[in-house]
Design a protein around this motif. Structure first.
Motif: not given
Ligand SMILES: Nc1ncnc2c1ncn2[C@@H]1O[C@H](COP(=O)(O)OP(=O)(O)OP(=O)(O)O)[C@@H](O)[C@H]1O
Ligand SMILES: [Mg+2]
Lengths: 255, 174
Positions: B127, B130, B133-134, B136, B141, B145
């Motif tokens: 989490r 994630t 990542k969202t 960034g 990402q 990933d």
């Protein structure tokens, strides 16, 4: 860069109104769970699909339902959404016992307060993508023009404005799934039920759909019941509930 | 990750001071762990000793950052070699977790709980990644990933093991 799409301008209420549906006691529930299933049991013939599953979700919360195939995830979702009546146990939405509602009332509740996204096969093939998204709005009494304008806004928000006039048979799986998400969110449901919403998509498309779905749900304050067996999809949730052999195991989130 | 090879790669873009190399490294590859200056200068002097870099000029004044480094032909060849070689796929043998599960079974403790606790911990990390990542950029990402896919693989193992616990219990007992 902000990945949260803007909310469409069509929304009538305030920013984070928890709309009580048709005069029900909604206020007292604001802090507690919006939807709650307690000790649910369901058998299909001799197959016990649920044997004591409990679940709750609060407004603005995304809860992942995980577990192996055949463990009862979809049955749990169907019971919570009032699609399948449980043999035992209770489901309450906004403080109301869903089992006590008439079929017509349950149908109305599903149309006005719930949104659904499934793995595939949910769009009406004869209608254009725009008409598909507008359909639930029309069923809720929104006039055609308004419904189509809102449909276009949601299609744009899901990055598929380009397929508005196509029929579902002529768009890719990823595009179709975004249209389905747009349709589920267009009525601004209080609960979004998603059963393997990215199951038929490749990783990149699946992730994007989850980003858009979770972003839009968080913005509208919808509660989300997200059935998935993929951990990377579940990672978009706030917490997870694991179903095993029809029973739920909750792992409390630390911190 | 090899700091030396990374420095060489960065130096292919043109001569640089130790400080600038550190900055470039931290920005591109450092994630949350910036290089210490000690590491930077130790690495550069090692590269110098092996003839993979050379001094491109020394300015007046004190401190280690007077020196500017340039990559040599041998250095470029070294980068070629490094990029051409595949990394050894890590075996990721989950020995600790496997031992915990077996011991739980042997001592009649709930082995499912061991797996569930681990799953919750893995998901918590996923989490976080994630979220990062969202919010960034592309570099975030890709790095997140990579970690997410590995964690997902662990989770699959946890799931598979959970499904085979009865079988494992029988084998462990015999
Ligand atoms: N309509 C039905 N008629 C008969 N049996 C059913 C029905 N729906 C579900 N079942 C059975 O109930 C059990 C739970 O099914 P369910 O679809 O809830 O599992 P699931 O966790 O969603 O699995 P999957 O990950 O494969 O979708 C299974 O044994 C299934 O065969
Ligand atoms: Mg299912």
């Amino acid at each position: 860069m902000s990945l949260l799409p803007r909310r469409p301008s069509s929304r009538t209420g305030g920013t984070d109104d928890v709309r009580p549906t048709d005069g029900s006691p909604g206020q007292d529930e604001a802090a507690g769970p919006l939807l709650r299933g307690v000790d649910l049991h369901k058998a299909f013939g001799s197959t016990a699909a649920l044997e004591g599953a409990s679940f709750s979700v609060s407004p603005g919360e995304i809860v992942a339902v995980m577990g192996p195939s055949g463990s009862g995830k979809s049955t749990l979702l169907h019971c919570l959404a009032g699609i399948v009546p449980p043999d035992r146990g209770s489901v309450t939405f906004d403080g109301r016992d869903v089992a006590a509602l008439s079929d017509a009332e349950r149908g109305a509740l599903r149309r006005s307060a719930f949104g659904f996204v499934f793995q595939f096969g949910q769009l009406v093939p004869e209608l254009s993508c725009r008409e598909n998204v507008a359909l639930p709005l029309r069923l809720n009494g929104v006039r055609r023009k308004d419904a189509e304008r809102r449909a276009d806004e949601w299609l744009e928000r899901l990055e598929v404005a380009g397929v508005a006039r196509q029929t579902p048979g002529r768009v890719s799986g990823g595009q179709g799934q975004r249209v389905a998400v747009a349709r589920a969110l267009a009525t601004e449901p209080r609960v979004l039920f998603a059963d393997e919403p990215t199951g038929a998509l490749d990783s990149l498309n699946g992730e994007r759909v989850m980003e858009l779905l979770s972003g839009a749900a968080r913005e509208t304050g919808a509660a989300v019941v997200l059935v998935t067996h993929e951990a990377r999809v579940a990672a978009y949730s706030d917490r997870e509930v694991v179903v095993r052999d029809g029973r739920t195991r909750t792992t409390e989130v630390v911190a | 990750m090899s700091i030396a090879k990374t420095f060489l790669g960065l130096l292919e873009g043109g001569p640089s001071h130790g400080y600038d190399l550190k900055r470039a490294y931290d920005e591109k590859f450092g994630q949350d762990r910036p290089l210490a200056y000690g590491q930077v200068y130790a690495t550069l002097s090692r590269l110098l000793k092996h003839g993979l870099v050379e001094l491109d000029g020394v300015e007046q004044g004190g401190g280690p950052d007077r020196k500017r480094y340039a990559i040599t032909d041998a250095g470029v060849a070294d980068v070629d070699l490094w990029l051409a070689q595949p990394e050894r796929p890590e075996q990721y043998l989950q020995t600790t977790l496997y031992a915990k599960v077996v011991l739980a079974l042997l001592t009649d403790r709930p082995a499912t709980d061991v797996l569930d606790t681990q799953r919750a911990e893995h998901l918590r990390t996923m989490r976080e990644l994630t979220r990062r990542k969202t919010g960034g950029d592309l570099a975030d990402q890709l790095v997140c990933d990579h970690a997410l896919f590995h964690l997902e693989a662990d989770l699959r193992w946890l799931e598979l093991t959970a499904a085979r616990l009865d079988q494992l219990r029988t084998e462990v007992a015999s």
